[in-house]
Design a protein around this motif. Structure first.
Motif, PDB file in Angstrom:
ATOM      1  N   THR A   1      40.438  12.787 -10.067  1.00 14.71           N
ATOM      2  CA  THR A   1      40.708  12.370 -11.450  1.00 14.71           C
ATOM      3  C   THR A   1      41.901  12.234 -11.842  1.00 14.71           C
ATOM      4  OG1 THR A   1      40.757  14.721 -12.123  1.00 14.71           O
ATOM      5  CG2 THR A   1      38.599  14.096 -11.922  1.00 14.71           C
TER       6      THR A   1
ATOM      7  N   ASP B   1      32.344   8.403  -6.446  1.00 15.03           N
ATOM      8  CA  ASP B   1      31.827   9.040  -7.481  1.00 15.03           C
ATOM      9  C   ASP B   1      32.613   8.829  -8.687  1.00 15.03           C
ATOM     10  OD1 ASP B   1      29.930  10.288  -9.150  1.00 15.03           O
ATOM     11  OD2 ASP B   1      30.054  11.973  -8.110  1.00 15.03           O
ATOM     12  N   GLN B   2      33.027   7.487  -9.089  1.00 13.04           N
ATOM     13  CA  GLN B   2      33.623   7.234 -10.049  1.00 13.04           C
ATOM     14  C   GLN B   2      33.033   7.503 -11.540  1.00 13.04           C
ATOM     15  OE1 GLN B   2      36.967   6.194 -10.451  1.00 13.04           O
ATOM     16  NE2 GLN B   2      36.845   6.824  -8.273  1.00 13.04           N
TER      17      GLN B   2
ATOM     18  N   ASP C   1      37.970  11.279  -3.784  1.00 13.05           N
ATOM     19  CA  ASP C   1      38.434  10.486  -4.904  1.00 13.05           C
ATOM     20  C   ASP C   1      38.889  11.478  -5.954  1.00 13.05           C
ATOM     21  OD1 ASP C   1      38.011   7.893  -4.174  1.00 13.05           O
ATOM     22  OD2 ASP C   1      36.211   7.606  -5.152  1.00 13.05           O
TER      23      ASP C   1
ATOM     24  N   ALA D   1      34.077  10.978 -11.981  1.00 14.61           N
ATOM     25  CA  ALA D   1      35.662  11.130 -12.101  1.00 14.61           C
ATOM     26  C   ALA D   1      36.081  10.725 -13.592  1.00 14.61           C
ATOM     27  CB  ALA D   1      36.122   9.949 -11.141  1.00 14.61           C
ATOM     28  N   GLU D   2      35.381   9.606 -14.108  1.00 17.19           N
ATOM     29  CA  GLU D   2      35.434   9.330 -15.471  1.00 17.19           C
ATOM     30  C   GLU D   2      35.148  10.196 -16.507  1.00 17.19           C
ATOM     31  OE1 GLU D   2      37.385   6.902 -16.454  1.00 17.19           O
ATOM     32  OE2 GLU D   2      37.869   6.351 -14.502  1.00 17.19           O
TER      33      GLU D   2
END
Length: 257
Positions: free
Chosen positions: A103, A222-223, A101, A226-227
């Motif tokens: 960013t 793994d949001q 994922d 990322a956030e």
């Protein structure tokens, strides 16, 4: 499970989280991609990626633990949890989204060919026929050269690092290279080693190959991490830190429009 046991479990989880934060954030980087990441004479890391990463960690109030890897080993290291994130000029592409994922972007650039100054490629790039083009293995430039330039007759030669490409260009074992335009300009064309070479042909920015900018990679799902990065990227752009780092390395806005 009793309330007592639930409370004990919650305390254990909280302690583990605190320990992970104390241990810092392990960030994978390739230190052979100046001016984005490189080793100084004293052996210490430097570069735009390195400075941006440290600024983001400071904003997130977490320690950066830099883990050096060869470029083609970065994503495998992320997937087996040797690192928590990759900050190494990794372009957002649909193919890479299958494995990691991303960013939000933290800069954008295009790809260019560098060849001998007097070499004519033609508008259809037919002049590439039989020409040996060096690329960094497993990069987006490798994929583009393989799928677009090879059918035009180019012979694609793959290397572990872009510095190895430059050495073979100088030794006339290659006719050209395809890489990031910023990298080529600052680490080759503006250096003595790049004498007699120039950009050739158009800028390549097909989103199917070159994506939508350069971002930080985290493990699939793994949001939360990322956030955290996304908030920190927005914050260092708003408070002037990003611009200070940009000015240290470039005389233009590398973030892009």
């Amino acid at each position: 499970m009793s309330k007592k046991h639930l409370l004990a479990l919650a305390l254990m989880i909280g302690a583990a989280g605190a320990q992970a934060a104390d241990n810092g954030l392990r960030i994978g980087i390739e230190a052979a991609y100046p001016p984005f990441a490189y080793k100084q004479a004293n052996g210490e890391l430097a570069g735009f990626d390195y400075d941006i990463g440290n600024a983001l960690c400071k904003q997130m109030e977490v320690k950066c633990i830099w883990v050096e890897q060869e470029y083609d080993g970065l994503i495998p290291s992320l997937k087996v949890r040797k690192v928590d994130a990759i900050l190494a000029s990794l372009t957002i592409t649909e193919d890479r989204k299958k494995s990691v994922d991303f960013t939000d972007r933290y800069y954008r650039s295009a790809a260019r060919l560098v060849m001998k100054q007097d070499l004519q490629l033609g508008s259809d790039l037919s002049g590439l026929a039989g020409k040996r083009i060096g690329v960094q293995r497993a990069s987006i430039h490798d994929r583009y050269a393989t799928q677009v330039l090879e059918p035009k007759g180019a012979v694609v030669v793959r290397y572990t690092s872009q510095n190895e490409v430059y050495l073979d260009l100088q030794a006339q074992r290659l006719d050209g290279t395809l890489a990031d335009d910023v990298i080529l300009d600052q680490t080759f064309l503006k250096k003595p080693i790049g004498k007699g070479f120039a950009f050739s042909g158009p800028a390549f920015n097909d989103p199917a190959y070159f994506g939508d900018g350069v971002a930080i990679a985290v493990r699939k799902g793994d949001q939360p991490l990322a956030e955290r990065f996304n908030r920190a990227i927005a914050e260092i752009r708003a408070n002037g830190t990003y611009q200070q780092i940009n000015s240290k390395y470039f005389d233009f806005n590398v973030y892009g429009e």
